[in-house]
Design an enzyme around this catalytic site. Structure first.
Site, PDB file in Angstrom:
ATOM      1  N   ASP A  45      61.404  23.523  -2.456  1.00  0.00           N
ATOM      2  CA  ASP A  45      61.243  22.075  -2.369  1.00  0.00           C
ATOM      3  C   ASP A  45      59.783  21.824  -2.031  1.00  0.00           C
ATOM      4  O   ASP A  45      58.967  22.752  -2.063  1.00  0.00           O
ATOM      5  CB  ASP A  45      62.222  21.460  -1.353  1.00  0.00           C
ATOM      6  CG  ASP A  45      61.897  21.804   0.090  1.00  0.00           C
ATOM      7  OD1 ASP A  45      60.951  22.592   0.347  1.00  0.00           O
ATOM      8  OD2 ASP A  45      62.580  21.282   0.986  1.00  0.00           O
ATOM      9  N   ASN A  82      67.015  27.015   5.453  1.00  0.00           N
ATOM     10  CA  ASN A  82      68.464  26.917   5.630  1.00  0.00           C
ATOM     11  C   ASN A  82      69.165  26.275   4.438  1.00  0.00           C
ATOM     12  O   ASN A  82      70.103  26.838   3.881  1.00  0.00           O
ATOM     13  CB  ASN A  82      68.800  26.128   6.901  1.00  0.00           C
ATOM     14  CG  ASN A  82      68.611  26.950   8.147  1.00  0.00           C
ATOM     15  OD1 ASN A  82      69.040  28.086   8.226  1.00  0.00           O
ATOM     16  ND2 ASN A  82      67.955  26.364   9.130  1.00  0.00           N
ATOM     17  N   GLY A  83      68.744  25.085   4.061  1.00  0.00           N
ATOM     18  CA  GLY A  83      69.387  24.395   2.945  1.00  0.00           C
ATOM     19  C   GLY A  83      69.234  25.156   1.641  1.00  0.00           C
ATOM     20  O   GLY A  83      70.160  25.218   0.829  1.00  0.00           O
ATOM     21  N   GLU A  84      68.077  25.758   1.464  1.00  0.00           N
ATOM     22  CA  GLU A  84      67.811  26.520   0.246  1.00  0.00           C
ATOM     23  C   GLU A  84      68.743  27.724   0.152  1.00  0.00           C
ATOM     24  O   GLU A  84      69.253  28.052  -0.919  1.00  0.00           O
ATOM     25  CB  GLU A  84      66.338  26.942   0.218  1.00  0.00           C
ATOM     26  CG  GLU A  84      65.377  25.767   0.117  1.00  0.00           C
ATOM     27  CD  GLU A  84      65.254  24.922   1.387  1.00  0.00           C
ATOM     28  OE1 GLU A  84      64.859  23.752   1.265  1.00  0.00           O
ATOM     29  OE2 GLU A  84      65.555  25.424   2.503  1.00  0.00           O
ATOM     30  N   HIS A 136      71.899  46.295   4.352  1.00  0.00           N
ATOM     31  CA  HIS A 136      73.282  46.098   4.798  1.00  0.00           C
ATOM     32  C   HIS A 136      74.064  45.125   3.933  1.00  0.00           C
ATOM     33  O   HIS A 136      75.276  45.273   3.795  1.00  0.00           O
ATOM     34  CB  HIS A 136      73.311  45.594   6.242  1.00  0.00           C
ATOM     35  CG  HIS A 136      72.894  46.621   7.229  1.00  0.00           C
ATOM     36  ND1 HIS A 136      73.139  46.477   8.574  1.00  0.00           N
ATOM     37  CD2 HIS A 136      72.243  47.804   7.092  1.00  0.00           C
ATOM     38  CE1 HIS A 136      72.665  47.527   9.219  1.00  0.00           C
ATOM     39  NE2 HIS A 136      72.106  48.341   8.341  1.00  0.00           N
ATOM     40  N   ASN A 137      73.386  44.107   3.386  1.00  0.00           N
ATOM     41  CA  ASN A 137      74.099  43.042   2.685  1.00  0.00           C
ATOM     42  C   ASN A 137      73.880  43.027   1.182  1.00  0.00           C
ATOM     43  O   ASN A 137      74.487  42.225   0.492  1.00  0.00           O
ATOM     44  CB  ASN A 137      73.698  41.672   3.259  1.00  0.00           C
ATOM     45  CG  ASN A 137      73.887  41.622   4.759  1.00  0.00           C
ATOM     46  OD1 ASN A 137      72.918  41.501   5.495  1.00  0.00           O
ATOM     47  ND2 ASN A 137      75.112  41.745   5.229  1.00  0.00           N
ATOM     48  N   ARG A 171      57.788  26.148   6.716  1.00  0.00           N
ATOM     49  CA  ARG A 171      57.187  25.535   7.900  1.00  0.00           C
ATOM     50  C   ARG A 171      57.371  26.397   9.141  1.00  0.00           C
ATOM     51  O   ARG A 171      57.010  25.976  10.235  1.00  0.00           O
ATOM     52  CB  ARG A 171      57.796  24.150   8.134  1.00  0.00           C
ATOM     53  CG  ARG A 171      57.446  23.174   7.043  1.00  0.00           C
ATOM     54  CD  ARG A 171      58.010  21.800   7.305  1.00  0.00           C
ATOM     55  NE  ARG A 171      57.583  20.881   6.266  1.00  0.00           N
ATOM     56  CZ  ARG A 171      58.311  19.862   5.844  1.00  0.00           C
ATOM     57  NH1 ARG A 171      59.494  19.624   6.368  1.00  0.00           N
ATOM     58  NH2 ARG A 171      57.849  19.067   4.898  1.00  0.00           N
ATOM     59  N   ARG A 214      82.477  45.613   3.235  1.00  0.00           N
ATOM     60  CA  ARG A 214      82.301  44.234   3.714  1.00  0.00           C
ATOM     61  C   ARG A 214      81.888  43.297   2.578  1.00  0.00           C
ATOM     62  O   ARG A 214      82.367  42.164   2.491  1.00  0.00           O
ATOM     63  CB  ARG A 214      81.266  44.204   4.838  1.00  0.00           C
ATOM     64  CG  ARG A 214      81.777  44.917   6.081  1.00  0.00           C
ATOM     65  CD  ARG A 214      80.686  45.213   7.066  1.00  0.00           C
ATOM     66  NE  ARG A 214      81.212  45.979   8.198  1.00  0.00           N
ATOM     67  CZ  ARG A 214      80.460  46.644   9.035  1.00  0.00           C
ATOM     68  NH1 ARG A 214      79.140  46.661   8.903  1.00  0.00           N
ATOM     69  NH2 ARG A 214      81.018  47.319  10.035  1.00  0.00           N
TER      70      ARG A 214
END
Length: 169
Positions: A8, A74-76, A103-104, A114, A142
């Protein structure tokens, strides 16, 4: 290797920087926007496209990753994770970048424009792109539980240890 980017307005500076950095380091960047600064743009427009780019490449057997960038990331991250087949991790340190891959098996990384300097975030992306998935059985298990839930909507069974003395709900 192809790297899809979306951001963004808060991530525009880093995205533009990463376009050059990726080329200089042998990657093939794909810019999904934005292309100009707009203080009221909507990150889902660009981050969903970056996620779709990664998912499409992978469906065709091509190795690719994604980078999504916003003010906090976060939103991204949430937007990218809406795309089927995408595992996007928010990273804020080299360690979280390593763990996202090891791990993921994350295939998209989200960073907050920011929250850190351009140099720090570039390093997080570099660590993410150069770290391999460990393939350890527990991590594979997992990830499969999450993939199964995505496909079926069914929760994984609780282990016996979770049922002892509790409601199991």
């Amino acid at each position: 290797m192809r790297v899809h980017l979306g951001s963004d307005h808060a991530g525009l500076e880093l995205k533009d920087h990463l376009m050059t950095w990726l080329v200089d380091n042998g990657y093939e960047p794909v810019d999904h926007g934005p292309f100009v600064y707009d203080a009221v743009d909507d990150y889902p427009v660009f981050c969903l496209r970056a996620g779709e780019g990664v998912a499409g490449d992978r469906a065709e057997g091509q190795a690719s990753f994604g980078v999504v960038i916003g003010g906090s990331g976060n939103g991204e991250q949430m937007a990218a994770n809406k795309v089927e087949g995408i595992r996007c991790a928010l990273v804020w340190s080299e360690e979280t970048a390593v763990l996202a891959r090891e791990h993921n098996d994350a295939n998209v990384v989200s960073v907050g424009g920011r929250m850190h300097s351009v140099d720090e975030m570039t390093r997080f992306v570099e660590v993410f792109l150069t770290t391999s998935f460990s393939g350890d059985e527990r991590h594979v298990r997992r990830i499969e539980q999450l993939s199964t839930y995505d496909r079926t909507g069914e929760l994984p069974p609780l282990p016996a240890s979770a049922l002892q003395g509790g409601s199991g709900a």
